[in-house]
Design an enzyme around this catalytic site. Structure first.
Site, mmCIF file in Angstrom:
data_model
loop_
_atom_site.group_PDB
_atom_site.id
_atom_site.type_symbol
_atom_site.label_atom_id
_atom_site.label_comp_id
_atom_site.label_asym_id
_atom_site.label_seq_id
_atom_site.Cartn_x
_atom_site.Cartn_y
_atom_site.Cartn_z
ATOM 1 N N ASN A 11 0.838 -1.216 0.000
ATOM 2 C CA ASN A 11 0.000 0.000 0.000
ATOM 3 C C ASN A 11 0.863 1.252 0.000
ATOM 4 O O ASN A 11 0.572 2.224 -0.689
ATOM 5 C CB ASN A 11 -0.920 0.020 1.220
ATOM 6 C CG ASN A 11 -1.992 -1.030 1.143
ATOM 7 O OD1 ASN A 11 -2.852 -0.991 0.277
ATOM 8 N ND2 ASN A 11 -1.910 -2.007 2.032
ATOM 9 N N ASP A 68 8.785 5.722 8.676
ATOM 10 C CA ASP A 68 8.183 5.109 9.854
ATOM 11 C C ASP A 68 7.081 6.055 10.296
ATOM 12 O O ASP A 68 7.264 7.273 10.322
ATOM 13 C CB ASP A 68 9.209 4.865 10.964
ATOM 14 C CG ASP A 68 8.711 3.805 11.942
ATOM 15 O OD1 ASP A 68 8.100 2.817 11.483
ATOM 16 O OD2 ASP A 68 8.910 3.962 13.153
ATOM 17 N N ASP A 153 -6.682 3.889 8.642
ATOM 18 C CA ASP A 153 -7.449 4.811 7.786
ATOM 19 C C ASP A 153 -8.968 4.813 8.049
ATOM 20 O O ASP A 153 -9.575 5.879 8.036
ATOM 21 C CB ASP A 153 -7.182 4.513 6.298
ATOM 22 C CG ASP A 153 -5.856 5.088 5.820
ATOM 23 O OD1 ASP A 153 -5.293 5.940 6.527
ATOM 24 O OD2 ASP A 153 -5.390 4.677 4.747
ATOM 25 N N LYS A 173 -5.813 11.361 -0.602
ATOM 26 C CA LYS A 173 -5.030 11.015 0.608
ATOM 27 C C LYS A 173 -3.608 11.566 0.498
ATOM 28 O O LYS A 173 -3.113 12.206 1.426
ATOM 29 C CB LYS A 173 -5.005 9.489 0.815
ATOM 30 C CG LYS A 173 -4.190 9.098 2.049
ATOM 31 C CD LYS A 173 -4.154 7.606 2.336
ATOM 32 C CE LYS A 173 -3.187 7.330 3.495
ATOM 33 N NZ LYS A 173 -3.023 5.899 3.806
HETATM 34 P P1 IMP Z 1 4.755 1.554 9.931
HETATM 35 O O1 IMP Z 1 5.261 2.883 9.530
HETATM 36 O O2 IMP Z 1 4.625 0.665 8.731
HETATM 37 O O3 IMP Z 1 5.554 0.952 11.050
HETATM 38 O O4 IMP Z 1 3.271 1.746 10.423
HETATM 39 C C1 IMP Z 1 2.882 1.809 11.771
HETATM 40 C C2 IMP Z 1 1.408 1.501 11.877
HETATM 41 O O5 IMP Z 1 0.668 2.614 11.383
HETATM 42 C C3 IMP Z 1 0.920 0.271 11.106
HETATM 43 O O6 IMP Z 1 -0.088 -0.352 11.879
HETATM 44 C C4 IMP Z 1 0.339 0.847 9.851
HETATM 45 O O7 IMP Z 1 -0.699 0.040 9.343
HETATM 46 C C5 IMP Z 1 -0.180 2.188 10.333
HETATM 47 N N1 IMP Z 1 -0.089 3.178 9.260
HETATM 48 C C6 IMP Z 1 1.029 3.622 8.640
HETATM 49 N N2 IMP Z 1 0.712 4.512 7.693
HETATM 50 C C7 IMP Z 1 -0.629 4.621 7.712
HETATM 51 C C8 IMP Z 1 -1.544 5.372 6.946
HETATM 52 O O8 IMP Z 1 -1.195 6.119 6.005
HETATM 53 N N3 IMP Z 1 -2.848 5.229 7.265
HETATM 54 C C9 IMP Z 1 -3.281 4.408 8.272
HETATM 55 N N4 IMP Z 1 -2.471 3.674 9.006
HETATM 56 C C10 IMP Z 1 -1.142 3.771 8.727
#
Ligand code: IMP
Length: 195
Positions: A11, A68, A153, A173
């Site tokens: 994604n 991150d 989201d 978005k």
């Molecule tokens: P990471 O940056 O991949 O470690 O994401 C940390 C957490 O935040 C994970 O549970 C992701 O699914 C969530 N996350 C990261 N980016 C988004 C976003 O753009 N929308 C919603 N959730 C997000």
């Protein structure tokens, strides 16, 4: 220009490809033959994003960037923050994370459900490190809505919008999101260097 995006999240890749356009060929660690998890062992978004790009640079010696992201909820004193991925357990299950979040906020009224996504993007370009940050303010809804996007989201409504991030298009978005803003800064930096 070839650029590695140090993520296993398809994604995020789709979002990035939309921001970068055809001038950049985004490559995943998977395309380099790396199928494992890139280590993410720190307690800040900045350190984790740097750890990911260092991993790619040290192992593959390729220009790369990583993000991150954390969701900071004011009523939870900034939680889950840097621990957003594993909020409900080690498996990083988005449905469980949302369920836990809504449960924790069960008695919190709408006007006190303010939150923000914070994203730190790190870039290693020819051995030099750069970092960029993007923030998206909003609030956590009472229930899930929408099927687009990923992660939190369906329960995050950006400020000034009547829809959750899971009810808007990818272009909408990217225009307002934490990662969209951080990646725009990254793109601006790369485009200037290419001139
Ligand atoms: P990471 O940056 O991949 O470690 O994401 C940390 C957490 O935040 C994970 O549970 C992701 O699914 C969530 N996350 C990261 N980016 C988004 C976003 O753009 N929308 C919603 N959730 C997000």
């Amino acid at each position: 220009m070839d650029l590695v995006f140090a993520t296993a999240n398809r994604n995020k890749l789709i979002e990035a490809q939309k921001v970068f356009g055809p001038s950049f060929n985004l490559i995943l660690p998977y395309d380099l033959g790396f199928c494992g998890d890139i280590p993410e062992t720190h307690h800040t978004l900045l350190e984790n994003s740097i750890e990911k790009v260092n991993f790619i640079w040290n192992n593959f010696h390729k220009n790369c960037f990583a993000d991150d992201t954390g969701l900071e909820v004011d009523a939870l004193n900034g939680a889950p923050g840097v621990y957003s991925a594993r909020y409900a357990g080690e498996t990083n299950n988005p449905a469980d994370n949302i369920k836990k979040l809504l449960k924790e906020l069960n008695n919190v009224p709408e006007d006190q459900r303010t939150a923000r996504f914070r994203c730190v993007v790190s870039l290693i370009e020819n051995g030099l490190l750069y970092t960029f940050e993007g923030v998206c303010e909003g609030h956590i809804t009472m229930s899930e809505s929408g099927i687009e996007g990923f992660g939190y989201d369906p329960v995050f409504k950006p400020s000034g919008m009547s829809k959750t991030m899971a009810e808007i298009t990818l272009a909408e978005k990217n225009a307002i999101s934490h990662r969209g803003k951080a990646m725009e800064k990254l793109l601006c930096h790369l485009s200037q260097n290419l001139k």
